[in-house]
Scaffold this motif. Structure first.
Motif, PDB file in Angstrom:
ATOM      1  N   GLY A 128       0.926  -1.511   0.521  1.00  0.00           N
ATOM      2  CA  GLY A 128       0.191   0.148   0.027  1.00  0.00           C
ATOM      3  C   GLY A 128       1.138   1.762  -0.073  1.00  0.00           C
ATOM      4  O   GLY A 128       2.090   1.278   0.135  1.00  0.00           O
ATOM      5  N   SER A 129      -0.117   2.802  -0.082  1.00  0.00           N
ATOM      6  CA  SER A 129       0.622   3.613  -0.135  1.00  0.00           C
ATOM      7  C   SER A 129       1.211   4.199   1.450  1.00  0.00           C
ATOM      8  O   SER A 129       0.964   3.692   2.327  1.00  0.00           O
ATOM      9  N   VAL A 130       2.382   4.754   1.710  1.00  0.00           N
ATOM     10  CA  VAL A 130       2.654   5.447   2.499  1.00  0.00           C
ATOM     11  C   VAL A 130       1.313   5.499   3.084  1.00  0.00           C
ATOM     12  O   VAL A 130       1.374   5.244   4.631  1.00  0.00           O
ATOM     13  N   GLY A 131       0.110   6.758   2.814  1.00  0.00           N
ATOM     14  CA  GLY A 131      -1.433   7.144   3.714  1.00  0.00           C
ATOM     15  C   GLY A 131      -1.791   5.842   4.623  1.00  0.00           C
ATOM     16  O   GLY A 131      -1.945   5.415   5.424  1.00  0.00           O
ATOM     17  N   GLU A 132      -1.745   4.805   3.175  1.00  0.00           N
ATOM     18  CA  GLU A 132      -2.059   4.071   3.655  1.00  0.00           C
ATOM     19  C   GLU A 132      -1.908   2.884   5.331  1.00  0.00           C
ATOM     20  O   GLU A 132      -2.674   2.481   5.631  1.00  0.00           O
ATOM     21  N   VAL A 133      -0.574   2.958   5.710  1.00  0.00           N
ATOM     22  CA  VAL A 133       0.129   2.163   6.288  1.00  0.00           C
ATOM     23  C   VAL A 133       0.299   2.732   7.632  1.00  0.00           C
ATOM     24  O   VAL A 133      -0.026   1.992   8.418  1.00  0.00           O
ATOM     25  N   VAL A 134      -0.087   3.790   6.953  1.00  0.00           N
ATOM     26  CA  VAL A 134       1.076   4.835   9.134  1.00  0.00           C
ATOM     27  C   VAL A 134      -1.038   5.237   8.843  1.00  0.00           C
ATOM     28  O   VAL A 134      -1.090   5.847  10.352  1.00  0.00           O
ATOM     29  N   ALA A 135      -2.288   4.394   8.616  1.00  0.00           N
ATOM     30  CA  ALA A 135      -2.934   4.972   8.756  1.00  0.00           C
ATOM     31  C   ALA A 135      -3.780   3.838   9.948  1.00  0.00           C
ATOM     32  O   ALA A 135      -4.985   4.030  10.954  1.00  0.00           O
ATOM     33  N   VAL A 136      -2.704   2.543   9.982  1.00  0.00           N
ATOM     34  CA  VAL A 136      -3.518   2.060  10.898  1.00  0.00           C
ATOM     35  C   VAL A 136      -2.712   1.855  11.660  1.00  0.00           C
ATOM     36  O   VAL A 136      -1.273   2.086  11.975  1.00  0.00           O
TER      37      VAL A 136
ATOM     38  N   GLY B  66       1.414   1.171  12.027  1.00  0.00           N
ATOM     39  CA  GLY B  66       2.111   1.723  10.501  1.00  0.00           C
ATOM     40  C   GLY B  66       2.962   2.925  10.619  1.00  0.00           C
ATOM     41  O   GLY B  66       4.255   1.888  10.259  1.00  0.00           O
ATOM     42  N   ALA B  67       3.237   3.586  11.434  1.00  0.00           N
ATOM     43  CA  ALA B  67       4.180   4.574  11.938  1.00  0.00           C
ATOM     44  C   ALA B  67       5.372   4.233  11.830  1.00  0.00           C
ATOM     45  O   ALA B  67       6.451   4.551  12.004  1.00  0.00           O
ATOM     46  N   GLU B  68       4.766   3.477  12.801  1.00  0.00           N
ATOM     47  CA  GLU B  68       6.082   2.388  14.218  1.00  0.00           C
ATOM     48  C   GLU B  68       6.715   1.640  13.111  1.00  0.00           C
ATOM     49  O   GLU B  68       8.234   1.543  13.255  1.00  0.00           O
ATOM     50  N   PHE B  69       6.327   1.271  12.321  1.00  0.00           N
ATOM     51  CA  PHE B  69       6.843   0.034  11.295  1.00  0.00           C
ATOM     52  C   PHE B  69       8.293   0.760  10.606  1.00  0.00           C
ATOM     53  O   PHE B  69       8.937   0.103  10.199  1.00  0.00           O
ATOM     54  N   ALA B  70       7.088   1.975   9.681  1.00  0.00           N
ATOM     55  CA  ALA B  70       7.644   2.454   8.883  1.00  0.00           C
ATOM     56  C   ALA B  70       9.343   3.595   9.813  1.00  0.00           C
ATOM     57  O   ALA B  70      10.349   3.222   9.348  1.00  0.00           O
ATOM     58  N   GLY B  71       9.559   3.588  10.577  1.00  0.00           N
ATOM     59  CA  GLY B  71      10.337   4.143  11.453  1.00  0.00           C
ATOM     60  C   GLY B  71      11.574   3.765  11.394  1.00  0.00           C
ATOM     61  O   GLY B  71      12.021   3.695  11.579  1.00  0.00           O
ATOM     62  N   ALA B  72      11.325   1.429  12.402  1.00  0.00           N
ATOM     63  CA  ALA B  72      12.159   0.749  12.256  1.00  0.00           C
ATOM     64  C   ALA B  72      13.071   0.558  11.026  1.00  0.00           C
ATOM     65  O   ALA B  72      14.122   0.676  11.511  1.00  0.00           O
ATOM     66  N   VAL B  73      11.938   0.689  10.135  1.00  0.00           N
ATOM     67  CA  VAL B  73      12.642   0.805   8.713  1.00  0.00           C
ATOM     68  C   VAL B  73      13.790   1.549   8.287  1.00  0.00           C
ATOM     69  O   VAL B  73      14.858   1.154   8.079  1.00  0.00           O
TER      70      VAL B  73
ATOM     71  N   GLN C 234       4.043   9.918   6.840  1.00  0.00           N
ATOM     72  CA  GLN C 234       3.057  11.347   6.795  1.00  0.00           C
ATOM     73  C   GLN C 234       2.114  11.224   6.411  1.00  0.00           C
ATOM     74  O   GLN C 234       1.529  10.210   6.314  1.00  0.00           O
ATOM     75  N   GLU C 235       0.788  10.990   7.023  1.00  0.00           N
ATOM     76  CA  GLU C 235      -0.352  10.663   7.095  1.00  0.00           C
ATOM     77  C   GLU C 235      -1.139  11.148   5.611  1.00  0.00           C
ATOM     78  O   GLU C 235      -1.036  12.929   5.558  1.00  0.00           O
ATOM     79  N   GLY C 236      -1.598   9.575   5.518  1.00  0.00           N
ATOM     80  CA  GLY C 236      -2.648  10.510   4.124  1.00  0.00           C
ATOM     81  C   GLY C 236      -1.788  10.978   2.509  1.00  0.00           C
ATOM     82  O   GLY C 236      -1.792  10.796   1.616  1.00  0.00           O
ATOM     83  N   SER C 237      -0.445  10.163   2.632  1.00  0.00           N
ATOM     84  CA  SER C 237       0.741  10.693   2.097  1.00  0.00           C
ATOM     85  C   SER C 237       0.286   8.972   0.564  1.00  0.00           C
ATOM     86  O   SER C 237      -0.096   8.135   1.234  1.00  0.00           O
ATOM     87  N   PRO C 238       0.338   9.618  -0.722  1.00  0.00           N
ATOM     88  CA  PRO C 238      -0.120   8.514  -1.513  1.00  0.00           C
ATOM     89  C   PRO C 238       1.057   7.961  -2.211  1.00  0.00           C
ATOM     90  O   PRO C 238       1.314   7.717  -2.976  1.00  0.00           O
TER      91      PRO C 238
END
Length: 310
Positions: free
Chosen positions: A201-209, A212-219, A248-252
């Protein structure tokens, strides 16, 4: 300077087109299928209100008539070996090569074939893609080239390269530490690629759950740890930008890797992820999320190659 652009895809085609528009002496070296498409439609840049059609000089391997002054190498990393073989006749004792590929494995390949003295480091940032007709589509107003001498090298004519690439319709920069800039881009590419490909999914879709944001930060943290161990820690502004981009919330935002995977195309798995994980192993650094992304994408790659063989 005589400029040879190797590859007329989303990156090489875009920057090559801008150089043509600026009146530079540019020739494109392309494979037969791409040459046919360009003969039919020209080199087209569309999107964001643009409708540019150019008829640049296009040649095949058999048409190379001697060395060029500057070679801009902008092919997918999966096509590097073929590109090295194709371009060999265009590289002379005074030729400089600027590669704009993901990762760093290509540097060793090119240096082994053409020597350290011929090879600059390069970073291209552009949001473009090829559509079904082979036209270059601008997805966002991002366009930037950075290049410079790698550590331990002192190539001649560097100022001339900077002059011919500057003032051509896009920002450029002669970097004092291109090695670190290449690592910083690698961190960005691997981070966005891992987040979007693993989560589909897009960044926005990932951080919406939740999580999600914590996972992205760990990467991002895993990628940055490898660069730091290699002696090229990402500058704080670059690291903050990468972290902001993947949280970033809502990012495509997705990535070229994500688009390749979702469309069933070959992906730069080993160049972006496999090599990064290999280096982490050598440094004794644990990168479980990058390892997961590598395995995940290797399965995809085997699937693609099996389909191609079948």
């Amino acid at each position: 300077m005589r400029i040879l652009v190797v590859g007329a895809g989303a990156t090489g085609g875009y920057f090559g087109a801008r150089l043509v528009q600026a009146g530079r002496d540019v020739t494109f070296l392309v494979r037969p299928r791409r040459a046919d498409r360009m003969a039919e439609r020209g080199l087209r840049v569309t999107g964001l209100g643009e409708r540019t059609v150019l008829r640049p000089r296009v040649i095949g391997v058999e048409d190379i008539d001697g060395p060029y002054d500057l070679v801009l190498l902008a092919v997918k990393a999966t096509g590097l070996d073929q590109a090295v073989a194709d371009v060999a006749r265009a590289v002379g004792p005074d030729t400089l090569i600027v590669p704009f590929l993901n990762g760093l494995r290509h540097i060793d390949t090119l240096a082994a074939r053409f020597g350290d003295g011929a090879l600059l480091g390069g970073v291209a940032k552009v949001a473009t893609a090829l559509d079904a007709q082979g036209d270059i589509v601008r997805l966002a107003d991002a366009q930037d080239l950075r290049y410079g001498a790698r550590r331990g090298t002192a190539p001649a004519r560097l100022a001339e390269v900077h002059r011919v690439l500057s003032d051509a319709g896009f920002p450029t920069g002669l970097s004092a530490d291109i090695d670190t800039e290449m690592w910083s881009k690698w961190i960005f590419i691997a981070s966005v690629g891992a987040v979007t490909c693993l989560m589909r999914g897009s960044v926005g879709e990932v951080v919406a759950v939740p999580g999600g944001a914590e996972f992205a930060g760990a990467v991002v943290e895993e990628c940055a740890s490898v660069a730091a161990a290699a002696g090229h820690p990402a500058p704080d502004p670059a690291l903050r930008q990468t972290l902001a981009s993947v949280t970033q919330e809502g990012s495509p935002l997705t990535s070229s890797l994500y688009r390749d995977v979702t469309q069933g195309f070959s992906a730069e798995v080993e160049q972006v992820f496999g090599d990064l994980v290999r280096r982490a192993d050598e440094f004794g650094i644990a990168v479980p999320l990058l390892g997961l992304a590598t395995t995940h994408l290797r399965v995809h790659q085997n699937r693609v190659e099996g389909t191609r063989v079948g």
